[in-house]
Design a protein around this motif. Structure first.
Motif, PDB file in Angstrom:
ATOM      1  N   LEU A 188       0.941  -1.348   0.012  1.00  0.00           N
ATOM      2  CA  LEU A 188      -0.051   0.183  -0.060  1.00  0.00           C
ATOM      3  C   LEU A 188       0.801   1.278  -0.053  1.00  0.00           C
ATOM      4  O   LEU A 188       0.615   2.062  -0.634  1.00  0.00           O
ATOM      5  CB  LEU A 188      -0.841   0.035   1.213  1.00  0.00           C
ATOM      6  CG  LEU A 188      -2.248  -0.322   1.014  1.00  0.00           C
ATOM      7  CD1 LEU A 188      -3.072  -0.397   2.734  1.00  0.00           C
ATOM      8  CD2 LEU A 188      -3.059   0.072   0.136  1.00  0.00           C
ATOM      9  N   HIS A 189       1.848   1.043   0.714  1.00  0.00           N
ATOM     10  CA  HIS A 189       2.707   2.378   0.996  1.00  0.00           C
ATOM     11  C   HIS A 189       3.590   2.594  -0.269  1.00  0.00           C
ATOM     12  O   HIS A 189       3.497   3.611  -0.789  1.00  0.00           O
ATOM     13  CB  HIS A 189       3.892   1.915   2.259  1.00  0.00           C
ATOM     14  CG  HIS A 189       4.834   3.033   2.108  1.00  0.00           C
ATOM     15  ND1 HIS A 189       5.089   3.896   3.296  1.00  0.00           N
ATOM     16  CD2 HIS A 189       5.963   3.416   1.375  1.00  0.00           C
ATOM     17  CE1 HIS A 189       6.109   4.700   3.164  1.00  0.00           C
ATOM     18  NE2 HIS A 189       6.800   4.424   1.904  1.00  0.00           N
ATOM     19  N   GLU A 190       3.936   1.619  -1.174  1.00  0.00           N
ATOM     20  CA  GLU A 190       4.753   1.739  -2.337  1.00  0.00           C
ATOM     21  C   GLU A 190       3.826   2.059  -3.465  1.00  0.00           C
ATOM     22  O   GLU A 190       4.159   2.870  -4.258  1.00  0.00           O
ATOM     23  CB  GLU A 190       5.674   0.365  -2.508  1.00  0.00           C
ATOM     24  CG  GLU A 190       6.581   0.136  -1.440  1.00  0.00           C
ATOM     25  CD  GLU A 190       7.616   1.177  -1.437  1.00  0.00           C
ATOM     26  OE1 GLU A 190       7.966   1.816  -2.285  1.00  0.00           O
ATOM     27  OE2 GLU A 190       8.340   1.264  -0.320  1.00  0.00           O
ATOM     28  N   GLY A 192       1.598   4.142  -2.945  1.00  0.00           N
ATOM     29  CA  GLY A 192       1.231   5.337  -2.710  1.00  0.00           C
ATOM     30  C   GLY A 192       2.359   6.260  -3.212  1.00  0.00           C
ATOM     31  O   GLY A 192       1.996   7.332  -3.906  1.00  0.00           O
ATOM     32  N   HIS A 193       3.511   5.828  -3.174  1.00  0.00           N
ATOM     33  CA  HIS A 193       4.806   6.596  -4.045  1.00  0.00           C
ATOM     34  C   HIS A 193       4.364   6.489  -5.440  1.00  0.00           C
ATOM     35  O   HIS A 193       4.392   7.597  -6.115  1.00  0.00           O
ATOM     36  CB  HIS A 193       5.982   5.941  -3.752  1.00  0.00           C
ATOM     37  CG  HIS A 193       6.745   6.221  -2.388  1.00  0.00           C
ATOM     38  ND1 HIS A 193       6.826   7.401  -2.003  1.00  0.00           N
ATOM     39  CD2 HIS A 193       7.301   5.536  -1.229  1.00  0.00           C
ATOM     40  CE1 HIS A 193       7.215   7.381  -0.544  1.00  0.00           C
ATOM     41  NE2 HIS A 193       7.479   5.982  -0.350  1.00  0.00           N
ATOM     42  N   GLY A 194       4.081   5.649  -5.911  1.00  0.00           N
ATOM     43  CA  GLY A 194       3.809   5.299  -7.416  1.00  0.00           C
ATOM     44  C   GLY A 194       2.824   6.166  -8.060  1.00  0.00           C
ATOM     45  O   GLY A 194       2.691   6.879  -9.079  1.00  0.00           O
ATOM     46  N   SER A 425      10.559  12.689   0.483  1.00  0.00           N
ATOM     47  CA  SER A 425       9.049  12.196  -0.124  1.00  0.00           C
ATOM     48  C   SER A 425       8.273  11.370   0.976  1.00  0.00           C
ATOM     49  O   SER A 425       7.624  10.257   0.721  1.00  0.00           O
ATOM     50  CB  SER A 425       9.440  11.243  -1.135  1.00  0.00           C
ATOM     51  OG  SER A 425       9.829  12.167  -2.436  1.00  0.00           O
ATOM     52  N   HIS A 426       8.097  11.653   2.169  1.00  0.00           N
ATOM     53  CA  HIS A 426       7.459  11.113   3.145  1.00  0.00           C
ATOM     54  C   HIS A 426       6.973  11.862   4.309  1.00  0.00           C
ATOM     55  O   HIS A 426       7.644  13.289   4.343  1.00  0.00           O
ATOM     56  CB  HIS A 426       8.369  10.043   4.210  1.00  0.00           C
ATOM     57  CG  HIS A 426       8.632   8.639   3.321  1.00  0.00           C
ATOM     58  ND1 HIS A 426      10.027   8.710   2.763  1.00  0.00           N
ATOM     59  CD2 HIS A 426       8.067   7.567   2.948  1.00  0.00           C
ATOM     60  CE1 HIS A 426      10.261   7.429   2.119  1.00  0.00           C
ATOM     61  NE2 HIS A 426       8.885   6.778   2.153  1.00  0.00           N
ATOM     62  N   PHE A 427       5.975  11.646   4.911  1.00  0.00           N
ATOM     63  CA  PHE A 427       5.388  12.268   6.144  1.00  0.00           C
ATOM     64  C   PHE A 427       6.531  11.985   7.359  1.00  0.00           C
ATOM     65  O   PHE A 427       7.264  11.200   7.113  1.00  0.00           O
ATOM     66  CB  PHE A 427       4.304  12.127   6.871  1.00  0.00           C
ATOM     67  CG  PHE A 427       2.980  12.685   5.924  1.00  0.00           C
ATOM     68  CD1 PHE A 427       2.817  13.942   5.788  1.00  0.00           C
ATOM     69  CD2 PHE A 427       2.200  11.752   5.193  1.00  0.00           C
ATOM     70  CE1 PHE A 427       1.752  14.530   5.278  1.00  0.00           C
ATOM     71  CE2 PHE A 427       1.277  12.210   4.563  1.00  0.00           C
ATOM     72  CZ  PHE A 427       1.005  13.778   4.390  1.00  0.00           C
TER      73      PHE A 427
HETATM   74 ZN   LIG Z   1       8.316   5.053   1.352  1.00  0.00          ZN
END
Ligand SMILES: [Zn+2]
Length: 465
Positions: A188-190, A192-194, A425-427
């Protein structure tokens, strides 16, 4: 003309048909060869709502669930195609590559616009899936793969010879054991980056831009110290801002308006003469009572032995000063929960855990039977407390400020020492509760991307989703 910025390069043949398409059109394509990755026939027992009976099928089910979760939260007329691989990556018994994902392309100055579409800001980079959503078209690049996202994860993780004590958890219910990594959370996280949680072709470290153009992110990234947006900075100013801890913030309205429904009140520790600091509340045990908080005498007694007498991992000697006091211990050797349990067994009323590396500490874990609160402090603050102990301390909540914010805006991760792949690129890790797009996966995530559980979807909406 459309300009393309290639973010990844893989030579492979697409031999598999799309495995599934859902109504929201996030499509996972199995890019693995026969017998490995998603096609790994190793028998597996269904786990945590995942009905797959082979390792490969279970992994594919997890990817499909991540695609479904994103799909039902996003609106686009264009399919979002994810090329996914679960093949082995470099790995040994003690270290290995977990995997990564990202937008396959970034686009700028896409000329064609289908009816009902939205024009892109000129000379600005957009991740492929967002550029296609806004302009309502599939942007075709000759001789390139027809995909929007690439995702590859190490299918060997947890197998003999590859980090075998920390395998993937294939369940869909976030109930991983403490030594497992929740594959669904990571995917899910990755994804999100994409989809767009990334500063994109702009270098997070140097601040340099591809072809001199900003990414769509830069208009929403501000430095509280200088009051400038990344959009309006020089490369050198962006590079400095990327290292301006707790002062690089996201100013998009959707995220900012979701802060009060998503993040907890600010928790601080106050100790005279050491000073006041933000603390991270543990994900286990009772929460700090509003208004009351936790106050008492902080002590730092030796524990009963082991690797270190300051790690709090062993029972305290009967004569120690723990009972009725708040106990200071150092991070390391054993889990946070064990430290709290040892202090509780000796009669402590609370636990302060000092980090063993630079940075904010929010002690993670889950446990039943913990009845006293635990908070984390920085390494330097912990050392100052230890030098001054015993002393009075007060841990309290400030209902006028939310945890993980500066000047009312959510912090982006910008530690003083630049962290490649994590910074910008993260919180920030100080957001409480933890959100999906922090640089480190935490056990308290719940596989939700929208507020009041998370700020990821509001961030994507800020950039145009
Ligand atoms: Zn990440």
């Amino acid at each position: 003309m459309t300009t393309r910025w290639l973010t990844a390069s893989l030579a492979l043949l697409l031999t598999a048909a799309p495995v599934a398409a859902q109504s929201a059109r996030v499509i996972v394509i199995n890019g693995d060869e026969p017998g490995i990755g998603f096609n790994d026939p190793t028998p597996a027992v269904p786990v945590g709502g995942n009905p797959g009976t082979t390792r490969g099928q279970q992994a594919l089910n997890v990817f499909q669930r991540a695609a479904d979760l994103w799909g039902r939260n996003l609106q686009t007329s264009q399919p979002v195609v994810v090329l996914a691989l679960f093949s082995p990556l470099a790995c040994t018994a003690t270290s290995g590559t977990l995997g990564a994902a990202g937008a396959w392309n970034y686009f700028a100055n896409v000329p064609a616009l289908k009816q009902g579409g939205t024009a892109l800001t000129p000379d600005t980079w957009y991740p492929a899936a967002l550029a296609e959503k806004l302009t309502r078209q599939d942007i075709v690049v000759p001789d390139d793969l027809p995909i929007e996202l690439i995702a590859f994860f190490n299918g060997d993780l947890g197998k003999p010879g590859c980090l075998e004590n920390s395998g993937w958890y294939f369940g869909l219910d976030n109930q991983q054991a403490s030594n497992q990594t929740d594959l669904l959370g990571v995917v899910l996280h990755e994804f999100g980056h994409g989809l767009g949680v990334s500063v994109g072709p702009t270098s997070a470290s140097s601040g340099n831009r591809a072809l001199g153009w900003p990414s769509v992110w830069e208009q929403y990234m501000s430095d509280v110290t200088t009051g400038k947006r990344w959009l309006d900075m020089t490369s050198a100013e962006r590079a400095a801002s990327a290292r301006n801890n707790w002062n690089l913030v996201w100013t998009g309205a959707k995220v900012t308006n979701s802060i009060s429904s998503t993040l907890e009140f600010l928790a601080t520790i106050e100790a005279d003469p050491v000073g006041t600091q933000e603390v991270g509340a543990a994900t286990y045990g009772p929460s700090l009572a509003r208004g009351l908080g936790l106050r008492g005498v902080l002590v730092a007694p030796d524990d009963g032995g082991g690797v270190s007498l300051q790690d709090g991992c062993e029972p305290y000697p009967a004569a120690s000063s723990v009972a009725g006091n708040i106990v200071l211990v150092n991070r390391g050797t054993c889990s946070f929960v064990v430290k709290t349990a040892q202090a509780q067994a000796a009669g402590a009323i609370g636990v302060v855990i000092a980090n063993n590396a630079p940075g904010f500490l929010s002690p993670g874990g889950s446990a039943s039977g913990i009845a006293i609160p635990t908070v984390g402090v920085t390494q330097a603050y912990g050392a100052a407390l230890r030098a001054a102990a015993p002393l009075d301390v007060r841990v309290q909540l400030d209902s006028s400020v939310r945890q993980g914010t500066t000047a009312g805006f959510a912090r982006l991760y910008a530690p003083t020492t630049f962290a490649q792949g994590s910074s910008v690129s993260h919180f920030d890790t100080s957001l409480t509760p933890s959100v999906l797009m922090e640089p480190f996966i935490t056990p308290d995530l719940v596989s939700k991307v929208r507020n009041p559980f998370d700020l990821t979807l509001p961030l994507l909406k800020d950039i145009g989703w």
